[in-house]
Design a protein around this motif. Structure first.
Motif, PDB file in Angstrom:
ATOM      1  N   ASN A 121     -19.147  24.648 -26.555  1.00  0.00           N
ATOM      2  CA  ASN A 121     -18.123  24.813 -25.534  1.00  0.00           C
ATOM      3  C   ASN A 121     -18.146  23.575 -24.634  1.00  0.00           C
ATOM      4  O   ASN A 121     -19.197  23.211 -24.084  1.00  0.00           O
ATOM      5  N   VAL A 122     -16.990  22.871 -24.528  1.00  0.00           N
ATOM      6  CA  VAL A 122     -16.927  21.642 -23.740  1.00  0.00           C
ATOM      7  C   VAL A 122     -15.741  21.692 -22.788  1.00  0.00           C
ATOM      8  O   VAL A 122     -14.855  22.550 -22.905  1.00  0.00           O
ATOM      9  N   ARG A 123     -15.717  20.711 -21.879  1.00  0.00           N
ATOM     10  CA  ARG A 123     -14.655  20.697 -20.860  1.00  0.00           C
ATOM     11  C   ARG A 123     -14.284  19.267 -20.524  1.00  0.00           C
ATOM     12  O   ARG A 123     -15.149  18.386 -20.425  1.00  0.00           O
ATOM     13  N   VAL A 124     -12.965  19.033 -20.345  1.00  0.00           N
ATOM     14  CA  VAL A 124     -12.483  17.799 -19.732  1.00  0.00           C
ATOM     15  C   VAL A 124     -11.654  18.205 -18.516  1.00  0.00           C
ATOM     16  O   VAL A 124     -11.090  19.293 -18.472  1.00  0.00           O
ATOM     17  N   GLY A 177      -6.477  19.895 -13.758  1.00  0.00           N
ATOM     18  CA  GLY A 177      -7.419  20.998 -13.826  1.00  0.00           C
ATOM     19  C   GLY A 177      -8.312  20.825 -15.035  1.00  0.00           C
ATOM     20  O   GLY A 177      -8.550  19.711 -15.499  1.00  0.00           O
ATOM     21  N   THR A 178      -8.822  21.927 -15.570  1.00  0.00           N
ATOM     22  CA  THR A 178      -9.778  21.840 -16.673  1.00  0.00           C
ATOM     23  C   THR A 178      -9.172  22.337 -17.971  1.00  0.00           C
ATOM     24  O   THR A 178      -8.375  23.276 -17.995  1.00  0.00           O
ATOM     25  N   THR A 179      -9.564  21.672 -19.041  1.00  0.00           N
ATOM     26  CA  THR A 179      -9.241  22.081 -20.405  1.00  0.00           C
ATOM     27  C   THR A 179     -10.566  22.347 -21.095  1.00  0.00           C
ATOM     28  O   THR A 179     -11.426  21.472 -21.167  1.00  0.00           O
ATOM     29  N   THR A 180     -10.732  23.580 -21.592  1.00  0.00           N
ATOM     30  CA  THR A 180     -12.036  24.036 -22.068  1.00  0.00           C
ATOM     31  C   THR A 180     -11.915  24.680 -23.439  1.00  0.00           C
ATOM     32  O   THR A 180     -10.939  25.391 -23.715  1.00  0.00           O
ATOM     33  N   GLY A 181     -12.906  24.449 -24.283  1.00  0.00           N
ATOM     34  CA  GLY A 181     -12.949  25.102 -25.586  1.00  0.00           C
ATOM     35  C   GLY A 181     -14.000  24.454 -26.457  1.00  0.00           C
ATOM     36  O   GLY A 181     -14.666  23.499 -26.057  1.00  0.00           O
TER      37      GLY A 181
END
Length: 608
Positions: free
Chosen positions: A193-196, A262-266
């Protein structure tokens, strides 16, 4: 959720992967029934457990994929080890809709496999998976492990290590060094699981609901918000592809310079169409950067404006004629000569022996006139059916449009699909033996590829030789994310031979007339710093005029987050020495999600 990148085109055991890499030595672990995710992932790209059955691997479900041919879920260990090289996530391939939910704590028994998207012949890296799984749910509603933050500070500036020469240049068996190399860093997060956050878009949304962002805002930034690919050593490490686990109908229609705020996560996945991909379970909000299509200036009465424009498989059935006409009239300001690439025959991809393209060209000319442009005339040479590559049945070719109110075309009969144009010297001046004509069409360099179209024009009493090109494509080259580093660019072999033939023809003109004005332009399918361009320029016969632009403006195409040069206009010494020319890469397509071609046109203004 039909992303092409989710297609499972091949699944190879580690034995096949290692065979493709020449040599990766595997050792069998002592306790395959008590492993955790980080043990499976290991410290190289190939799992030490590949091909083996593992039992009761624990973890939390972080995301599920219930569509396409790659159905399954991502499993992440909530108790990570302290080794930054070992990923804590892995994809569990179920083949059918997974029966688990995000937040489930599960144990998985199955076989570890190395799946190569695109197959071993692609040269792609593999994705470590657990296949044929038996899944036991231990509890539900658990917190998902916090996402690893991918940002400018985390991603190294070096792109990839040199491949192991003993393994045909493969990096598969090398120990990951995520603090030194970007590809190692991304591999160390495979399946996790990562986030930018607040990531700028550097390749617009495509037809497959994919876009690219950068986590390095100032890495080779173009003037309009993209990321420029300036050499084989500047692959741009901050690029990352974004897909969505949600509905493609809700995927943002983004242009270059927009931001996913905001954040994009997956989970971090790997596919054949771009490599490492954040498959978002949560997307940021699209914030427009306000990018607008460019318009070049109009040429003066004394300037000759010559343009190249790849109109992407244009045939009479297309709905883009009015848009292409508006591009030529409004954004290119009606150049005097336009070299068109990818003009198809009169019935497009219908494969029935048709080679004439008069309906295609006339429909475009009429649309240009209706848009307020000049009534262009045109010249071309029909190819032999099925011999020039491109879409089967389409018979793509180059076409000259020219404004007869501003420039005249010198017609000399005899040019056809198989007759080579030559150069004669008459009264101390170069002239073509046929016009229009094709350069050395029997040369093996042009096998299944477009032959250059040469023509002789006159502007204000001065002769200008123009050569329209569409060189061999990059299809089949290994990706930047290949397991082989540096990647093999196999398509160069034919393109170099083609560049050699064009360069030789230009030298023939210059041998007959040292100060001849020669322009070689078109879709060269290669960069301004490439070996192809160096061959075209050999001995100073030509010079790629896009190099007159600042580096931040040198691009005509946008691919996988890299803005790059594929279309070029090269000029002879007489034009370059005079210095009285002006070059513009007119960005109307490559940066936009609603593009009508994947190429930006180029315009050169000169005073012959």
């Amino acid at each position: 959720m039909p992303s092409r990148s989710s297609a499972r085109l091949a699944a190879l055991t580690v034995a096949a992967v290692c065979g493709a890499a020449s040599a990766v030595v595997l050792t069998s672990p002592a306790h395959a029934d008590s492993v955790r995710v980080h043990d499976i992932q290991g410290t190289t790209r190939i799992s030490p457990y590949a091909g083996q059955k593992v039992t009761d691997v624990p973890g939390i479900v972080t995301a599920t994929r219930a569509y396409g041919s790659s159905r399954g879920f991502w499993l992440q260990d909530a108790a990570p080890d302290d080794d930054p090289a070992t990923s804590e996530g892995v994809f569990v391939f179920t083949s059918s809709t997974p029966k688990v939910a995000v937040g489930d704590a599960v144990t998985v028994t199955g076989t570890v496999s190395e799946y190569v998207p695109g197959g071993a012949s692609s040269g792609n890296q593999s994705l470590t998976e657990i296949t044929k799984p038996q899944v036991t749910t231990v509890s539900t509603g658990n917190a998902v492990p916090a996402p690893a933050v991918i940002d400018e500070a985390a991603v190294p500036d070096a792109y990839a290590p040199e491949g192991d020469t003993a393994a045909a240049g493969s990096v598969n068996g090398l120990t990951l060094d995520p603090s030194a190399y970007a590809l190692d860093y991304y591999e160390s997060l495979e399946g996790m699981n990562v986030r930018v956050a607040d990531a700028r878009v550097v390749t617009a949304t495509d037809a497959h609901s994919e876009l690219w962002v950068t986590v390095k805002p100032w890495e080779h930034r173009s003037r309009r918000g993209g990321t420029v690919y300036g050499s084989y050593d500047s692959q741009n490490t901050g690029r990352l592809q974004i897909q969505s686990l949600g509905s493609t109908a809700d995927f943002p229609k983004a242009d270059v310079g927009d931001t996913l705020s905001g954040t994009t996560t997956g989970p971090l996945d790997f596919n054949q169409y771009g490599g490492y991909t954040l498959v978002a379970s949560g997307l940021g909000t699209l914030r427009s950067g306000g990018l607008e299509r460019e318009t070049t200036r109009r040429q003066s009465g004394r300037e000759l404006a010559v343009a190249t424009y790849n109109v992407e498989n244009l045939d009479p059935s297309d709905a883009t004629f009015e848009q292409h006409a508006a591009a030529i009239v409004r954004h290119l300001q009606s150049p005097d000569i336009v070299s068109l690439e990818e003009i198809q025959d009169n019935n497009g991809a219908t494969n029935d022996g048709t080679v004439d393209a008069d309906r295609t060209v006339t429909k475009l000319i009429d649309a240009i006139a209706a848009a307020g442009g000049p009534v262009y005339d045109w010249r071309s040479v029909n190819p032999v059916d099925g011999q020039d590559g491109g879409e089967p049945g389409g018979n793509i070719r180059q076409v000259f449009l020219f404004n007869p109110e501003r420039v005249s075309f010198t017609d000399r009969a005899g040019g056809d699909s198989t007759t080579a144009v030559g150069v004669a010297k008459v009264h101390g001046k170069a002239r073509l033996t046929v016009s229009p004509g094709r350069i050395d069409p029997a040369n093996a360099a042009w096998s299944n590829s477009r032959k250059p179209l040469a023509g002789e024009f006159v502007f204000r009493g001065k002769t200008v030789f123009v050569i329209a090109n569409h060189l061999n494509s990059k299809g089949g080259d290994q990706a930047l994310t290949s397991q082989y580093q540096p990647p093999v660019r196999g398509s160069e072999i034919q393109r170099h031979a083609q560049a050699t033939a064009v360069n030789a023809f230009v030298k023939d003109i210059l041998a007959a007339q040292k100060n001849a004005d020669v322009i070689a332009l078109g879709d060269m399918n290669d960069f301004e710093f490439s070996g192809t361009t160096k061959i075209l320029e050999d001995d100073g016969a030509l010079w790629s005029a896009i190099k007159a632009l600042p580096r931040s403006e040198r691009y005509t195409y946008d691919y996988q987050g890299n803005q790059q040069v594929l279309d070029q206009i090269l000029i002879s010494p007489a034009i370059r020495r005079g210095g009285d020319f002006d070059y513009d890469s007119v960005h109307i397509n490559s940066e936009f999600h609603d593009q009508i071609s994947d190429h930006d046109p180029q315009v050169l203004r000169l005073r012959p």
